[in-house]
Design an enzyme around this catalytic site. Structure first.
Site, PDB file in Angstrom:
ATOM      1  N   TYR A   1      24.497  11.896  59.489  1.00 14.04           N
ATOM      2  CA  TYR A   1      25.670  12.728  59.187  1.00 14.04           C
ATOM      3  C   TYR A   1      25.476  14.209  59.523  1.00 14.04           C
ATOM      4  O   TYR A   1      26.393  14.843  60.072  1.00 14.04           O
ATOM      5  CB  TYR A   1      26.085  12.541  57.726  1.00 14.04           C
ATOM      6  CG  TYR A   1      26.907  11.288  57.517  1.00 14.04           C
ATOM      7  CD1 TYR A   1      28.292  11.319  57.618  1.00 14.04           C
ATOM      8  CD2 TYR A   1      26.285  10.071  57.259  1.00 14.04           C
ATOM      9  CE1 TYR A   1      29.046  10.162  57.442  1.00 14.04           C
ATOM     10  CE2 TYR A   1      27.026   8.923  57.085  1.00 14.04           C
ATOM     11  CZ  TYR A   1      28.404   8.968  57.180  1.00 14.04           C
ATOM     12  OH  TYR A   1      29.143   7.816  57.025  1.00 14.04           O
TER      13      TYR A   1
ATOM     14  N   PHE B   1      42.437  -4.302  65.447  1.00 14.74           N
ATOM     15  CA  PHE B   1      42.918  -3.546  66.606  1.00 14.74           C
ATOM     16  C   PHE B   1      41.764  -2.803  67.243  1.00 14.74           C
ATOM     17  O   PHE B   1      41.109  -1.990  66.590  1.00 14.74           O
ATOM     18  CB  PHE B   1      44.001  -2.557  66.181  1.00 14.74           C
ATOM     19  CG  PHE B   1      44.666  -1.839  67.334  1.00 14.74           C
ATOM     20  CD1 PHE B   1      45.507  -2.515  68.186  1.00 14.74           C
ATOM     21  CD2 PHE B   1      44.447  -0.497  67.562  1.00 14.74           C
ATOM     22  CE1 PHE B   1      46.133  -1.866  69.252  1.00 14.74           C
ATOM     23  CE2 PHE B   1      45.060   0.169  68.615  1.00 14.74           C
ATOM     24  CZ  PHE B   1      45.903  -0.528  69.462  1.00 14.74           C
ATOM     25  N   PHE B   2      41.497  -3.066  68.520  1.00 14.52           N
ATOM     26  CA  PHE B   2      40.400  -2.442  69.229  1.00 14.52           C
ATOM     27  C   PHE B   2      40.951  -1.250  70.020  1.00 14.52           C
ATOM     28  O   PHE B   2      41.434  -1.389  71.130  1.00 14.52           O
ATOM     29  CB  PHE B   2      39.730  -3.441  70.181  1.00 14.52           C
ATOM     30  CG  PHE B   2      39.087  -4.577  69.457  1.00 14.52           C
ATOM     31  CD1 PHE B   2      37.749  -4.528  69.126  1.00 14.52           C
ATOM     32  CD2 PHE B   2      39.826  -5.688  69.075  1.00 14.52           C
ATOM     33  CE1 PHE B   2      37.145  -5.580  68.446  1.00 14.52           C
ATOM     34  CE2 PHE B   2      39.235  -6.743  68.399  1.00 14.52           C
ATOM     35  CZ  PHE B   2      37.886  -6.680  68.085  1.00 14.52           C
TER      36      PHE B   2
ATOM     37  N   SER C   1      33.263 -11.039  66.819  1.00 12.24           N
ATOM     38  CA  SER C   1      33.797 -11.780  65.681  1.00 12.24           C
ATOM     39  C   SER C   1      33.130 -13.139  65.583  1.00 12.24           C
ATOM     40  O   SER C   1      32.822 -13.780  66.597  1.00 12.24           O
ATOM     41  CB  SER C   1      35.313 -11.965  65.840  1.00 12.24           C
ATOM     42  OG  SER C   1      35.979 -10.726  65.838  1.00 12.24           O
TER      43      SER C   1
ATOM     44  N   PRO D   1      42.271   3.324  69.614  1.00 11.27           N
ATOM     45  CA  PRO D   1      42.735   4.401  68.749  1.00 11.27           C
ATOM     46  C   PRO D   1      43.963   3.976  67.950  1.00 11.27           C
ATOM     47  O   PRO D   1      44.905   3.397  68.498  1.00 11.27           O
ATOM     48  CB  PRO D   1      43.090   5.524  69.731  1.00 11.27           C
ATOM     49  CG  PRO D   1      42.426   5.164  71.001  1.00 11.27           C
ATOM     50  CD  PRO D   1      42.331   3.675  71.034  1.00 11.27           C
TER      51      PRO D   1
ATOM     52  N   THR E   1      39.148 -15.522  68.434  1.00 11.92           N
ATOM     53  CA  THR E   1      37.868 -15.811  67.781  1.00 11.92           C
ATOM     54  C   THR E   1      37.880 -15.597  66.266  1.00 11.92           C
ATOM     55  O   THR E   1      37.500 -16.507  65.520  1.00 11.92           O
ATOM     56  CB  THR E   1      36.717 -15.038  68.443  1.00 11.92           C
ATOM     57  OG1 THR E   1      37.031 -13.647  68.492  1.00 11.92           O
ATOM     58  CG2 THR E   1      36.482 -15.548  69.851  1.00 11.92           C
TER      59      THR E   1
ATOM     60  N   HIS F   1      30.255   1.593  60.127  1.00 12.69           N
ATOM     61  CA  HIS F   1      28.984   2.324  60.105  1.00 12.69           C
ATOM     62  C   HIS F   1      27.826   1.418  59.709  1.00 12.69           C
ATOM     63  O   HIS F   1      26.739   1.495  60.285  1.00 12.69           O
ATOM     64  CB  HIS F   1      29.084   3.510  59.144  1.00 12.69           C
ATOM     65  CG  HIS F   1      29.780   4.687  59.731  1.00 12.69           C
ATOM     66  ND1 HIS F   1      29.931   5.878  59.059  1.00 12.69           N
ATOM     67  CD2 HIS F   1      30.382   4.867  60.934  1.00 12.69           C
ATOM     68  CE1 HIS F   1      30.589   6.736  59.811  1.00 12.69           C
ATOM     69  NE2 HIS F   1      30.879   6.144  60.959  1.00 12.69           N
TER      70      HIS F   1
ATOM     71  N   GLU G   1      28.773   3.449  51.882  1.00 15.74           N
ATOM     72  CA  GLU G   1      27.877   2.707  52.763  1.00 15.74           C
ATOM     73  C   GLU G   1      26.633   2.234  52.026  1.00 15.74           C
ATOM     74  O   GLU G   1      26.132   1.130  52.278  1.00 15.74           O
ATOM     75  CB  GLU G   1      27.520   3.568  53.980  1.00 15.74           C
ATOM     76  CG  GLU G   1      28.691   3.704  54.952  1.00 15.74           C
ATOM     77  CD  GLU G   1      28.618   4.938  55.832  1.00 15.74           C
ATOM     78  OE1 GLU G   1      27.499   5.485  56.007  1.00 15.74           O
ATOM     79  OE2 GLU G   1      29.675   5.368  56.327  1.00 15.74           O
TER      80      GLU G   1
ATOM     81  N   ARG H   1      26.991  -4.363  70.384  1.00 16.45           N
ATOM     82  CA  ARG H   1      28.377  -4.810  70.483  1.00 16.45           C
ATOM     83  C   ARG H   1      28.737  -5.591  69.218  1.00 16.45           C
ATOM     84  O   ARG H   1      27.909  -6.311  68.662  1.00 16.45           O
ATOM     85  CB  ARG H   1      28.601  -5.723  71.700  1.00 16.45           C
ATOM     86  CG  ARG H   1      28.424  -5.063  73.036  1.00 16.45           C
ATOM     87  CD  ARG H   1      29.490  -4.029  73.347  1.00 16.45           C
ATOM     88  NE  ARG H   1      29.341  -3.557  74.705  1.00 16.45           N
ATOM     89  CZ  ARG H   1      28.502  -2.580  75.082  1.00 16.45           C
ATOM     90  NH1 ARG H   1      27.739  -2.000  74.180  1.00 16.45           N
ATOM     91  NH2 ARG H   1      28.423  -2.207  76.343  1.00 16.45           N
TER      92      ARG H   1
END
Length: 428
Positions: A95, A399-400, A208, A402, A282, A85, A137, A205
């Site tokens: 929110y 992990f990119f 890394s 779900p 990367t 976020h 946050e 986007r």
């Protein structure tokens, strides 16, 4: 704290939400972008088009409902969501927009099943989680702004150098327009890049950082999407960087964020194993460069899987490091056989990066594992390590996609102790 009645009602809805989860989340995103188009730039259109965000959010909602009476089990997810976020500059005022559209979607999709009791319980549960995330946050924003060279919001950067690393990957060296210093990020973290999208709106986007911290520039190494993917939202920014933005072009960046990183202050005797496939190398390059400098006596094993040598980035750099550092062992795994005589060192082979290869390099198996790459690679490595009984604290991944795709593949049960996945389920 949540009331007992809310916990009871939310937990009771878990099976219903699991049955209708993706229908609900597809409806949610469609509704929100229709009613609140101002938030659309905060979401990745490529993941929307592929259905990844819808699946990720459905899984997160079900997990929250199932664990509403044991929220400690979801504690690690709070940090990864908060980091994501912040990277997208999500603010407290966003929110209520998500909450309003989520509750309306539950009501519209579940129909008669969405009683006042259910809606009120979910309103309380969402508000409770939102308060936790907003609080964390705020801390992250404060931390980013408080370190030397740190900042909040978007900061102007200029491309000062472009290096072609392979036939598909180019590195971009970025320096702040204001000439100020840069924060010392953690190796493995990412920056967020904002550019103007094809529809006139901005798009963001995550990339890394592929160099070691502590320098006067950031480096990202981007794979150019070609073929069918080039014209999709997933390929827009990569093609813009490769084909249109050159030295002198300016971009906007958010300060480095991310939960996937190597803590170089930790001292372990067991080996450090870095496993990469494709452009997933990367963040591991940043880890490798940092580890070699900060951990001189530790055995480091670096494995990079690629289609072939032409598409592989950083081989020359890694070979040079291997000749310089005796504690570094390197192996390359290619889909296609190397040209005759191309590998005189015997450090490469053909096939997949699999359990057999890893065990040949780490016979005792006991090591700290960091890995990043395409989903099939990630899923296979993850389950191989779990099958070996490697403790969750020694398994680290980026992990990119779900999370449930990682955990429930191949019909395997989800283990009780799991490493967290560094992606937000709402923004994927």
């Amino acid at each position: 704290m949540l009331s007992e009645e809310t916990i009871k009602v939310v937990k009771a809805t878990a099976p219903i939400l699991e049955e209708h989860g993706e229908t609900l989340t597809r409806h949610f995103y469609k509704r929100m972008f229709s009613h609140n188009p101002e938030v659309a730039p905060l979401f990745n259109p490529a993941n929307q088009a592929a259905g990844l965000q819808q699946k990720a959010l459905a899984g997160a909602i079900c997990a929250y409902a199932a664990n509403i009476d044991n929220l400690e089990a979801l504690g690690g997810a709070v940090e990864l969501i908060a980091q994501k976020h912040v990277s997208l500059q999500i603010q407290p005022e966003h929110y209520p927009i998500v909450g309003e559209n989520l509750l309306a979607s539950i009501s519209e999709v579940l129909g008669e099943g969405a009683t006042d009791e259910v809606i009120n319980a979910w309103a309380e549960a969402y508000g409770f989680l939102a308060d936790i995330l907003i609080g964390r946050e705020e801390q992250v924003y404060s931390e980013l702004a408080g370190v030397p060279g740190g900042w909040n919001g978007f900061r102007g950067f200029r491309i000062i150098r472009k290096d072609i690393e392979s036939t598909v990957i180019t590195s971009f060296y970025l320096s702040p327009v204001d000439g100020g210093e840069l924060p010392e990020y953690k190796p493995g973290q990412y920056i967020t890049l904002r550019v103007k999208g094809p529809d006139g709106y901005t798009t963001m986007r995550n990339y890394s950082l592929s160099d070691k911290p502590g320098q006067d520039h950031f480096r990202i190494s981007v794979k150019r999407e070609t073929g069918p993917g080039a014209g999709t939202p997933d390929g827009y920014v990569s093609n813009l960087l490769h084909a249109e933005l050159g030295v002198g072009s300016e971009l906007e960046l958010v300060a480095p964020c991310g939960e996937f990183f190597l803590d170089v202050t930790e001292k372990h005797q067991r080996p450090l194993v870095l496993l990469a496939a494709g452009v997933g190398v990367t963040p591991l390059m940043s880890m490798l460069l940092s580890a070699l400098e900060a951990m001189p006596g530790r055995e480091i094993i670096f494995v990079h899987g690629a289609q072939d040598e032409k598409s592989q980035a950083f081989r020359g750099t890694v070979d040079a490091l291997a000749s310089q550092y005796p504690n570094l062992r390197v192996h390359y795994r290619y889909d296609e056989p190397a040209a005759a005589g191309a590998d005189r060192s015997g450090s490469s082979s053909t096939g997949l990066v699999d359990a057999e290869l890893i065990e040949s390099l780490v016979p005792k198996r006991d090591a700290d594992y960091y890995f990043c790459g395409p989903q099939p690679f990630m899923i296979n490595i993850y389950h191989d390590l779990l099958a070996w009984g490697i403790p969750a604290a020694q398994v680290h991944l980026e992990f990119f996609g779900p999370r449930q795709a990682l955990e429930k593949s191949a019909g395997q049960d989800v283990p009780e102790a799991q490493p967290e996945v560094s992606r937000c389920p709402v923004h994927a």
